[in-house]
Design a protein around this motif. Sequence first.
Motif, PDB file in Angstrom:
ATOM      1  N   GLY A  97       1.289  -1.527  -0.136  1.00 44.26           N
ATOM      2  CA  GLY A  97      -0.061   0.019   0.300  1.00 44.26           C
ATOM      3  C   GLY A  97       0.201   1.490  -0.019  1.00 44.26           C
ATOM      4  N   ALA A 145       1.807   1.754  -3.281  1.00 37.70           N
ATOM      5  CA  ALA A 145       0.676   1.821  -3.751  1.00 37.70           C
ATOM      6  C   ALA A 145       0.549   3.576  -4.471  1.00 37.70           C
ATOM      7  N   ARG A 184       2.320   0.972 -11.918  1.00 36.06           N
ATOM      8  CA  ARG A 184       1.221   1.094 -10.950  1.00 36.06           C
ATOM      9  C   ARG A 184       0.934  -0.073 -12.025  1.00 36.06           C
ATOM     10  N   LEU A 222       1.279  -3.033  -9.414  1.00 31.63           N
ATOM     11  CA  LEU A 222       0.379  -2.599  -8.181  1.00 31.63           C
ATOM     12  C   LEU A 222      -0.623  -3.016  -8.330  1.00 31.63           C
ATOM     13  N   ILE A 223      -1.298  -3.159  -9.677  1.00 27.98           N
ATOM     14  CA  ILE A 223      -2.307  -3.992  -9.959  1.00 27.98           C
ATOM     15  C   ILE A 223      -2.376  -5.695 -10.097  1.00 27.98           C
ATOM     16  N   PHE A 245      -1.979  -6.265  -6.066  1.00 31.90           N
ATOM     17  CA  PHE A 245      -3.309  -6.247  -5.325  1.00 31.90           C
ATOM     18  C   PHE A 245      -4.196  -7.876  -6.163  1.00 31.90           C
ATOM     19  N   ASP A 246      -4.417  -7.858  -7.362  1.00 27.10           N
ATOM     20  CA  ASP A 246      -4.810  -8.990  -8.095  1.00 27.10           C
ATOM     21  C   ASP A 246      -4.332 -10.132  -7.177  1.00 27.10           C
ATOM     22  N   GLU A 256      -6.958  -9.575  -3.884  1.00 28.13           N
ATOM     23  CA  GLU A 256      -7.936  -9.884  -3.962  1.00 28.13           C
ATOM     24  C   GLU A 256      -7.801 -11.971  -4.031  1.00 28.13           C
ATOM     25  N   THR A 265     -13.372  -7.130  -3.275  1.00 31.70           N
ATOM     26  CA  THR A 265     -12.576  -5.781  -2.838  1.00 31.70           C
ATOM     27  C   THR A 265     -12.351  -4.746  -2.182  1.00 31.70           C
ATOM     28  N   LEU A 317     -10.172  -6.285   0.625  1.00 32.46           N
ATOM     29  CA  LEU A 317      -9.031  -5.611   0.841  1.00 32.46           C
ATOM     30  C   LEU A 317      -9.474  -4.133   0.972  1.00 32.46           C
ATOM     31  N   ALA A 318      -9.799  -3.156   0.450  1.00 36.52           N
ATOM     32  CA  ALA A 318     -10.294  -1.629   0.687  1.00 36.52           C
ATOM     33  C   ALA A 318      -9.908  -1.782   2.331  1.00 36.52           C
ATOM     34  N   GLN A 345      -6.514  -2.383   3.580  1.00 34.45           N
ATOM     35  CA  GLN A 345      -5.782  -0.542   3.190  1.00 34.45           C
ATOM     36  C   GLN A 345      -5.625   0.558   4.281  1.00 34.45           C
TER      37      GLN A 345
END
Lengths: 211, 211
Positions: free
Chosen positions: B120, B123, B134, B137-138, B141-142, B145, B172, B175-176, B179
Motif C-alpha cells: 500500500g 502504491a 502501477r 501494483l495492479i 493487489f489482484d 484479492e 474488493t 481488501l480496501a 488498506q
Amino acid sequence: MSAPVKAGESKSQRLTKGGRKTRERIIEAAAELMFHHGAGGTSIPDIQAAAGVSASQIYHYFGDKQGLVLAVIDHQTDTRLAQQRPLLDSLDSIEALREWCDSAGNRQDARGCEGGCEIGSLASELADSDQSARTSLISAFDRWEDPIRSGLARMQARGELSERADTAALATALLAAIQGGMLLSQVRRSSTAYRQAVSAVIDHIESYLVR
Amino acid sequence: MSAPVKAGESKSQRLTKGGRKTRERIIEAAAELMFHHGAGGTSIPDIQAAAGVSASQIYHYFGDKQGLVLAVIDHQTDTRLAQQRPLLDSLDSIEALREWCDSAGNRQDARGCEGGCEIGSLASELADSDQSARTSLISAFDRWEDPIRSGLARMQARGELSERADTAALATALLAAIQGGMLLSQVRRSSTAYRQAVSAVIDHIESYLVR
C-alpha cells in the motif's frame, strides 16, 4: 517585511493582508506540488518557482520545510472539508451517506482516478518519518471522521439506528473504506473499487436501521 | 561476471547461483530501505551500502532504479503472500476471514503500528508517477484479492453464501478495508481502526450467510 514569525504562533493572524496573501500563495503552490510529487519529491526551489517567491519568504512564513508541510496538511484538510459542505453536515441518513460517497467517486472519475486522496497520500508518506506531520494527520482524519460519527449518532438518538450500532466504530470503518477504496481506484484507474468498498460499509450501517 | 541482463528477460532464471544470491540481497536491502523511506527516498548509494554491492552490480541486475522498484514490488508481494499461507488459501468461512484479518492486526500491534502496508505504501507513492510500477501494483493487489474472492466463491458454491452476494465486490471491499484500516492505524499508532474497518466488512459478508 514584517517581523519574523515564530513557530507555534498563530501566524496568519499577525500578518498584513499582503502577507496573508503571499503565505496563502506559497501554501497553495506547495500543496499542488506535494499532491503530485509527495512532500519528499517537492523541493524549496520547486515551490519558489511555482509561487513566484524567494526562499527567504518561504522560511519567513514557515520556519522550515517541515513547517510548510504542516501548513499544507491543514490547508488540504480545510479545503477538502469545505468542498464537501453542506453534504458533510447532514450525514444522518443512509441516502445522505450514499450521496456523499458517490460525489467523491464522481470526483475521482472526473480526474481519471489519478491523484488519490490529498490527505491519505501525505499520511502514507509522512506517518512514520515526521512526528509533527503525524500529529497533524491525526487531527485531519479526526476532522473528517467527526461529521460521519455525529451524523450516525443523530440517527441513533432519533431511534432510527439500533442501540447495538457502535457509531464511532462504523464511522471509522467508513473512513477506512474511503481511504482504501481510493487507493485501489488510483492504482486500477477506475472508481469501481472505491464504490464497492464504501457500498459494503454503508450496506452494513443500513443493517442497523430500526424498521 | 555473467552477460548483462536485458530488460524484459526472465532475469533470475539465467543467473548463476551466486548471481541469484547477489540479486536477492540487493532486492531485500532495497525493499527494507523503501519500506522505511519510500522509493523516492532511497538512493542507489543507500542500497549499495546496505547490500554491500557496487552501483554497477545494481545496474547489471536491474537495468536502472525503476527496474529495481519493480523487483521490490514483486518481492514484497511474494513475501507477504507467503507469510500469510496457509491461512490465505482457506478463506472460505467467516471464522477463517476473521482469523486471517486478526493475524494482520496482531502483526501491526507487534511493530507498534509503524510502517503500514508494504504494498500500500509503494502504491500510494508510485501509482501516479511510474506507469510500470502501477502495472506491477495492479498485479500485486489482484494476487492479494484473488484468495479472498475464491474463498467467498467456494462458500457460495457450497450454498453457504447467498446467491445475492457479489463475491468479487465483497473481496474488493475487504481488501480496501485492510488498506484503509492499516493507513488509519499507522497514523493513529493503534490497530483499532484496522480492526473496526475489517470487522464491518466481514460482518457485512456474514449477513449473506444462508442460515
